[in-house]
Design an enzyme around this catalytic site. Structure first.
Site, mmCIF file in Angstrom:
data_model
loop_
_atom_site.group_PDB
_atom_site.id
_atom_site.type_symbol
_atom_site.label_atom_id
_atom_site.label_comp_id
_atom_site.label_asym_id
_atom_site.label_seq_id
_atom_site.Cartn_x
_atom_site.Cartn_y
_atom_site.Cartn_z
ATOM 1 N N HIS A 181 35.978 32.002 38.834
ATOM 2 C CA HIS A 181 34.551 31.921 38.535
ATOM 3 C C HIS A 181 34.369 31.252 37.187
ATOM 4 O O HIS A 181 33.547 30.367 37.012
ATOM 5 C CB HIS A 181 33.918 33.314 38.529
ATOM 6 N N ARG A 207 35.601 26.933 45.689
ATOM 7 C CA ARG A 207 36.021 26.550 44.333
ATOM 8 C C ARG A 207 37.500 26.880 44.162
ATOM 9 O O ARG A 207 37.940 27.966 44.521
ATOM 10 C CB ARG A 207 35.159 27.221 43.261
ATOM 11 N N TYR A 249 40.402 39.075 43.235
ATOM 12 C CA TYR A 249 39.652 39.269 44.475
ATOM 13 C C TYR A 249 40.061 38.306 45.587
ATOM 14 O O TYR A 249 39.481 38.329 46.656
ATOM 15 C CB TYR A 249 38.153 39.107 44.185
#
Lengths: 329, 342, 329
Positions: free
Chosen positions: A249, A245, A257
């Site tokens: 998120h 992606r 991250y």
């Protein structure tokens, strides 16, 4: 084998998903879309490659990252955009939002705010289809993170013991929110000892394969084999699609991250570019035509934004309807 | 001098679409870790000083390293890759291992993995493949400990060079430029795209070129195996035109899948000889993996060479060890005159 | 006129299932041990023999999986009746009930329906201890989108179950273990009982007692006792908690001026508290005494019989409460 027309359609759908997600990304940043939004950009080849094998009467269950699945199932993007804007003309009259778009008529049983919850729903839908004696199938989309949910594991078991026409499609976009499904860093614990989620399905007796989720034709072929098996009554299978992606998120995710370089590395294997390249090489379409198609997708999304912005908000009284089929709430 | 050996475990081997289209087994990554550990034990027993293990996305190499670390005399270390989760990781690791001067590489995978390692490290490093793929023409079905032990003995130069032999290769030239290379077979299909990579639709094959094929092989090589068995050692290969109307040959094209294939034409090729393919829009599969997409505008030539991978014959290596013992006991028996009464 | 027989609660439920399955092929039954075993309390006895394994499905012990499958099957057109062996087990499948079944219609803009019936057993009194004795219907009342049905007699059980199966919404159907053996008149022909219509189980003029499930019988016992002392008790069984018949209760309270609510659920934030709040809101001026609640204290249900007797409501406790409110008046 895929016809040229079908391949062009698949390309258009991929472009439409990308255009939709890129635009939503901007609109969210501008504060025009409220709530939580999870974007599918980068994963288009999975939804499109799988869904290109479905026919009328087939169903899918989806995830919180469901826009791509909706668009590939043919849900109207104007209604989707209006839904994201919370308008009365939205697919769900503004009551669901990004995470809860469904269109049963189109076979889309709903995006889902609960990770892994679509598994049992897919089982039930497949059970019903089998009971009705059709050759229809159900595709259960779920991410790599969902594979550690009990409901998903229970679903694998039920699909196997009842030999249901379900295709489990794992969209391994490398991250379960911030945790890596593979190669965790020193500070991040593993989320699974399974060396691949496909391994777990094998434990249930479900044939399971790994698929390049950036190549829509690879996904198409793999899903074709899985869907044909299911239609013949040979039971479930699992496709572990490796993908990525591009956005966080959720919109607003600071993405502490992962690195920019990593994203750039994956963008080199962009599913739309890979497909475009192949279409040109196969002589299916010229670059000019493919560019036109992309422009058309962008303008379809622009139209959807306009439609959404011009649509009215629901009346406050509508908060009290649709709880049940009768007016009680 | 410390002898180094590489270990490459391909996490994606044995997991392709043929699990849905044939009776091929799924080779689990847990199994591959166990195989890897046994390879390390074998290498260690043979006296290898350093074992370099590919670090992969799934942590298979890492698990082998962690679990075996400290229990071997050999020093273990991980070879980093970019972790792309694609064949690039294998290519990178094999290249790095070659640069480190390893004396052998053990590959856990199938024919596709071996081909990748060969492409990266060339014809001079002895390779052994522990069967963990779908078709395993190059792979040995020996226990992984034996493969590791044999590779270790070869690396440590404890074995005569005749236990390793250079296989053939098939060089694919597109428009006179070397485009790719296969070890066993090249299949020219009419499927216009690479798709799920693994070759499963045998009907789509128009032409096939073989460097090897024996009746005990499965996959495309099975076709040749049942017509004209050819070993890695022999200096010949074959070109075939496949399709309806030819002589029907039964072949095991995938695990559990036996098909009658029409062979319209067959031609022997000698090492050094090439064959130019009729022009068309094809996808070309190398050792069972669809890789190259060519159009009518491209010229394609496939050439049989002797520049294949240097393959370790595990059986020969281990037999030669046992023959050393034979010599000892035979001599002993001669010196002592007779048996001790057993 | 339909023939009326004496049937047990279990037989009445069984007959409802038989008749609805005969009437409508979209009705299927699934759950743990519902097939060969006939349900651990015998409610599904004989269904497998009559309707076969495609319609009477023994499931693995996998509640999230098969309750969710019930939701999915309902979504695509079946009318599943799913048995959750004990309500206490809802914890392992609650997501599928309260986030999926209950909310789908609303989230999806009222365009779909989920005609799912979840049958489950409730109640203490059999030393089944803390994880097999609860009633917990209050929790399901709390969640919008679920209809909550709590029959107390064989007649109500059959009529309400048939209504539940024909209703197009998700329903929680609660069967009290101590009721399974009780007998009562039940017409042979299928019949329905509308939801949201309370039943006055005993008429009276001094005090209104609202009770559900097994507590209806304890309340009736209390009423019989008190009649001897000249206290006239009206016992009202709402039968469905969602939808809820407030009017019948308000009417009764306006007549009696006193209210006692008997509720086997835990005292805190339960059904009884909610009814008390409704009556306080709407009938404050009519009350001659404070509202009393007879409930289970906020402790897990103990195993040992004297301990269990201590915590569960019963006729004795109801009599005490009634006398307090009558005295205060």
């Amino acid at each position: 084998m895929l016809t040229h027309d079908k391949m062009i359609n698949m390309y258009y759908t991929m472009c439409l998903i990308r255009a939709f997600e890129d635009r939503v990304h901007e609109l969210f940043a501008q504060g025009k879309i409220p709530g939580f939004v999870h974007l599918y950009a980068g994963e288009e080849a999975v939804a499109v490659g799988v869904i290109a094998n479905l026919k009328r009467g087939d169903f899918i269950t989806s995830t919180h990252r469901g826009h791509g699945h909706c668009i590939a199932m043919g849900v109207d993007v104007r209604g989707m955009m209006a839904e994201l804007f919370g308008r009365r003309t939205g697919t769900c009259k503004g009551k669901g939002g990004s995470m809860h778009i469904a269109d049963f008529e189109k076979g889309m049983l709903g995006a889902n705010g609960i990770v892994g919850a679509g598994g049992p729903l897919a089982i039930g839908a497949a059970l019903a289809l089998k009971y009705k004696g059709t050759d229809n199938v159900v595709v259960c989309f779920a991410g790599d993170g969902a594979q550690n949910q009990g409901a998903v594991l229970e679903s694998l078991n039920l699909a196997a013991v009842w030999k249901l026409p379900v295709i489990f499609v794992v969209e391994d976009n490398q991250y379960a929110i911030s945790l890596r499904s593979l190669t965790p860093s020193a500070l991040q614990p593993r989320v699974s000892t399974a060396k691949s989620v496909a391994e777990r399905a094998i434990g249930f007796g479900i044939p399971s394969i790994t698929v390049d989720g950036q190549d829509v034709l690879a996904v198409y072929e793999a899903a074709k084999a899985a869907v044909e098996r299911a239609r013949r009554g040979e039971g479930p299978s699992l496709l572990d699609c490796k993908t990525y992606r591009y956005y966080g998120h959720f919109e607003g995710d600071p993405m502490v991250y992962r690195s920019r370089e990593e994203i750039e590395e994956w963008r080199k294997r962009d599913p739309i570019l890979i497909f475009k390249d192949k279409l040109m090489r196969m002589g299916v379409a010229t670059e000019e035509l493919l560019n036109q198609i992309r422009t058309k997708a962008v303008s379809e999304v622009e139209e959807a934004v306009k439609f959404a912005e011009e649509s009215p908000f629901p009346e406050p009284s509508e908060a009290y309807t649709d709880v049940f089929t009768d007016p009680y709430y | 001098m410390v002898v180094g050996v590489g270990l490459i475990i391909n996490p994606d081997a044995g997991k392709d679409i043929r699990r849905l289209l044939s009776l091929a087994s799924y080779v689990s990554n847990f199994t591959k870790v166990e195989l890897g550990k046994r390879v390390v034990a074998g290498l260690d027993a043979a006296g290898v000083g350093e074992i370099y293990i590919m670090h992969d996305n799934y942590g298979l190499g890492e698990d082998v390293y962690t679990m075996m670390h400290g229990s071997t005399s050999a020093k273990l270390s991980l070879v980093e890759t970019k972790g792309t989760g694609t064949v690039l990781d294998t290519l990178t690791a094999a290249k790095k291992m070659a640069d480190m001067g390893v004396k052998a590489i053990v590959v856990i995978g199938g024919d596709g993995t071996l081909r990748a390692v060969f492409k990266a490290c060339g014809s001079n490093i002895p390779l052994v493949c522990v069967a963990a793929g779908t078709n395993n023409v190059t792979g040995a079905y020996y226990d992984a400990t034996l493969a590791g032990y044999a590779a270790g003995l070869v690396a440590c130069n404890k074995i005569s060079r005749e236990c390793i032999s250079k296989a053939k290769s098939l060089e694919v030239k597109v428009d006179d430029k070397l485009a790719d290379v296969a070890v066993i077979d090249v299949a020219v299909t009419v499927t216009p795209y690479v798709g799920a990579r693994a070759l499963f639709d045998i009907e789509s094959i128009r032409y096939a070129i073989f460097s090897k094929g024996e009746p005990t092989d499965i996959g495309l090589a099975s076709i040749l195996g049942f017509i004209k068995p050819v070993s890695f050692e022999s200096d010949e290969g074959y070109f075939m035109e496949l399709g309806g109307g030819g002589r029907m040959v039964k072949a095991i094209v995938m695990p559990g899948v036996i098909k009658s294939i029409g062979v319209k034409y067959i031609k022997k090729l000698n090492v050094g000889e090439g064959v130019e393919l009729p022009r068309g829009a094809y996808t070309i599969a190398l050792d069972g993996e669809r890789e190259l997409e060519v159009s009518k505008d491209n010229s394609v030539e496939v050439k049989l060479t002797r520049n294949g991978p240097l393959l370790i014959n595990v059986g020969k290596v281990l037999r030669s060890i046992s023959s050393e013992h034979h010599v000892y006991w035979d001599e002993l028996a001669l010196r002592e005159g007779s048996s001790n009464g057993y | 006129m339909s023939e009326v027989r004496e049937l047990t609660f279990v037989e009445a439920l069984n007959e409802a299932l038989m008749q609805e399955m005969e009437r409508d092929p979209s009705v299927i039954v699934m759950g743990e041990d519902v097939g060969v075993y006939g349900g651990i309390f015998g409610v599904t006895k004989g269904l497998l023999e009559k309707f076969g394994p495609n319609r009477v499905i023994d499931t693995p012990i996998s509640e999230a999986g098969f309750i969710g499958a019930g939701v999915g099957a309902a979504a695509v057109g079946l009318r599943p009746v799913v048995e959750l062996m004990f309500v206490d087990f809802f914890g392992v499948c609650m997501d599928q009930i309260y986030n999926q079944a209950a909310k789908m219609r609303y989230m999806f803009g009222g365009k779909i329906k989920i005609p799912l019936t979840i049958r489950t057993t409730i109640g203490g009194g059999v030393s089944a201890a803390a994880q097999h004795s609860q009633v917990l219907y209050s929790i399901f009342m709390h969640v919008p989108g679920l209809k909550v049905v709590v029959p107390s007699t064989p007649y109500d059980a059959k009529g309400l179950l048939i209504s539940a199966i024909r209703d197009d919404n998700p329903k929680m159907f609660f069967e009290h273990k101590l009721l399974y053996g009780i007998k009562g008149p039940v017409p042979k022909e299928p019949y329905t009982i509308p939801f949201g219509v309370a039943d006055v189980k005993a008429e009276g003029s001094d005090v209104t007692v609202v009770a559900v499930a097994y507590m209806v019988h304890e309340a009736l016992k209390a009423a019989d006792e008190l009649r001897k002392e000249g206290i006239s008790v009206e016992v009202i069984d709402p039968r469905t908690l969602v939808p809820f018949d407030k009017e019948t209760i308000f009417k009764s309270v306006k007549k009696t001026g006193r209210l006692v609510i008997v509720d086997e659920d835990y005292d805190r934030a339960g059904f009884a508290s909610w009814v008390a709040a409704l009556v306080a809101d709407e009938c404050f001026g009519y009350l001659d005494a404070p509202i009393k609640r007879v409930t289970t204290p906020n402790v897990p249900i103990p195993f040992s019989p004297p301990l269990e007797r201590e915590v569960l409501p019963n006729a004795k406790k109801i009599i005490k409460a009634i006398k307090e409110v009558v005295k205060k008046g």
